[in-house]
Write an enzyme that holds these catalytic residues in place. Sequence first.
Site, PDB file in Angstrom:
ATOM      1  N   SER A  98      39.208  36.697 -39.565  1.00 35.20           N
ATOM      2  CA  SER A  98      40.024  36.453 -38.381  1.00 35.20           C
ATOM      3  C   SER A  98      41.465  36.130 -38.752  1.00 35.20           C
ATOM      4  O   SER A  98      42.181  36.971 -39.277  1.00 35.20           O
ATOM      5  CB  SER A  98      39.401  35.340 -37.535  1.00 35.20           C
ATOM      6  N   ASP A 244      44.635  38.150 -32.450  1.00 32.56           N
ATOM      7  CA  ASP A 244      44.423  37.758 -33.840  1.00 32.56           C
ATOM      8  C   ASP A 244      43.755  38.922 -34.581  1.00 32.56           C
ATOM      9  O   ASP A 244      43.546  39.997 -34.008  1.00 32.56           O
ATOM     10  CB  ASP A 244      43.614  36.460 -33.939  1.00 32.56           C
ATOM     11  N   ASP A 246      40.768  39.842 -35.744  1.00 33.63           N
ATOM     12  CA  ASP A 246      39.533  40.503 -35.287  1.00 33.63           C
ATOM     13  C   ASP A 246      39.474  40.581 -33.771  1.00 33.63           C
ATOM     14  O   ASP A 246      38.439  40.869 -33.197  1.00 33.63           O
ATOM     15  CB  ASP A 246      38.300  39.784 -35.849  1.00 33.63           C
ATOM     16  N   ASP A 248      39.138  38.734 -31.217  1.00 32.64           N
ATOM     17  CA  ASP A 248      38.250  38.040 -30.271  1.00 32.64           C
ATOM     18  C   ASP A 248      39.033  37.025 -29.434  1.00 32.64           C
ATOM     19  O   ASP A 248      38.470  36.372 -28.555  1.00 32.64           O
ATOM     20  CB  ASP A 248      37.063  37.382 -30.978  1.00 32.64           C
TER      21      ASP A 248
END
Length: 455
Positions: A98, A244, A246, A248
């Site tokens: 992340s 960000d 990834d 999510d």
Amino acid sequence: MTTLPCFKAYDVRGRLPNELNDDIAYRIGRAYGEFLKPRDVVVGGDIRLTSESLKHALSEGLRDAGVNVLDIGLSGTEEIYFATFHLGVDGGVQVTASHNPIDYNGMKMVLKGAQPVTADNGLLDIERLAAENQFAVPSVKRGSYQQINLLDEYVEHLLGYIKLENIKPMKLVVNAGNGAAGHVVDAIEQRFQSLNVPVEFVKIHHEPDGNFPHGIPNPLLHDCRQATTDAVLAHGADMGIAWDGDFDRCFLFDEQGQFIEGYYIVGLLGEAFLAHHKGAKIIHDPRLTWNTIDQVKVAGGEPVLCKTGHAFIKERMRLEDAVYGGEMSAHHYFRDFAYCDSGMIPWLLVAELMSGKGQPLSALVSDRIARFPSSGEINSKLEDPQAAIERVLATYQQEAIEVDNTDGISLDMGQWRFNLRLSNTEPVIRLNVESRGDESLMQEKTEELLKLIRD
């Protein structure tokens, strides 16, 4: 119990190569397969330079445990959530760190239905088996490996949250931060074009690049916001969206390039869902609460307080059958997305909301910000954070109308309130302050608290 330092409270995250490497990734895959005994598991990886290698090693471990591996390729974490529940398979693993520093990587693991793997349902056992590394010669048939592509189905699902005919002409700045979001934005753009949805995308830092030439994408940090602000102003955009690594989490900027704290987006999305789900429950975290509670109640919903953290929010949403849950950290959870968090659904909903109300984003949140001004989260690194909490309690507890210990300490002081909580992973204490319509009081009390905490 034998442990591995890369195993954290909810996931795997470690510095390369000492805390996480291909050998450890293989052992994690093997342990996941042998303890949970799934038949089919989906895997994916973000854009970090080590993700492909770690994903391959993880897959080899899964296959040696007899698990069939379905590899969705470059992906964000929510694509693994989607693949797991959409295909009805037994689990999923996303290789990602992340927003961690460039020399880190990690994994997020889920079970059937995209339920998170936690300490209560297997994470500690997977860690123990991986750490012991006492795997016998495989006695089961080796699992298969197949590459699959679910991008069309995933985008179709995303667009099901809005009515495309409601979208008015708008220009959006999208900043993938050179992470994994770009390919999804491109797919949404193609779908919009084919259906004549009047949205223009201005793409910055769009190409996936594990070297992160513009820095690690983490728009919670002030330094990561300027490029989006500048692009919104330069292109006269209606909204800016940044993710960000990834994706999510998504972060929104209004038409003036102003960053909108995630706290106010929670209330906005809660109101949006309640327009279609009268009386529904909306889950929120304890750090900042007054705006969410007020906005949800006015819209006819029931706000439900829950401890911070994705595992807690998802569990509580299932328990309450809540339609939506949000955290001020820009994690937004959706019942129809298997109670998981998504960084794509929120901006789609806000774009539809702006179109329906005929108002810019600034107008949708300015009144809420004025009613409940907040400090945003302020971190302090301390040698003894627990002593700081005790100092704060000793100072304010007697005057408090209410003290809540759902997550750290939350004290309601009448015209202002605050939450103070310890980090799960480092000697850091996190402070959030808000007031009832009095920004100067909020700022005064924030400074007062920080002096007490840091002294």
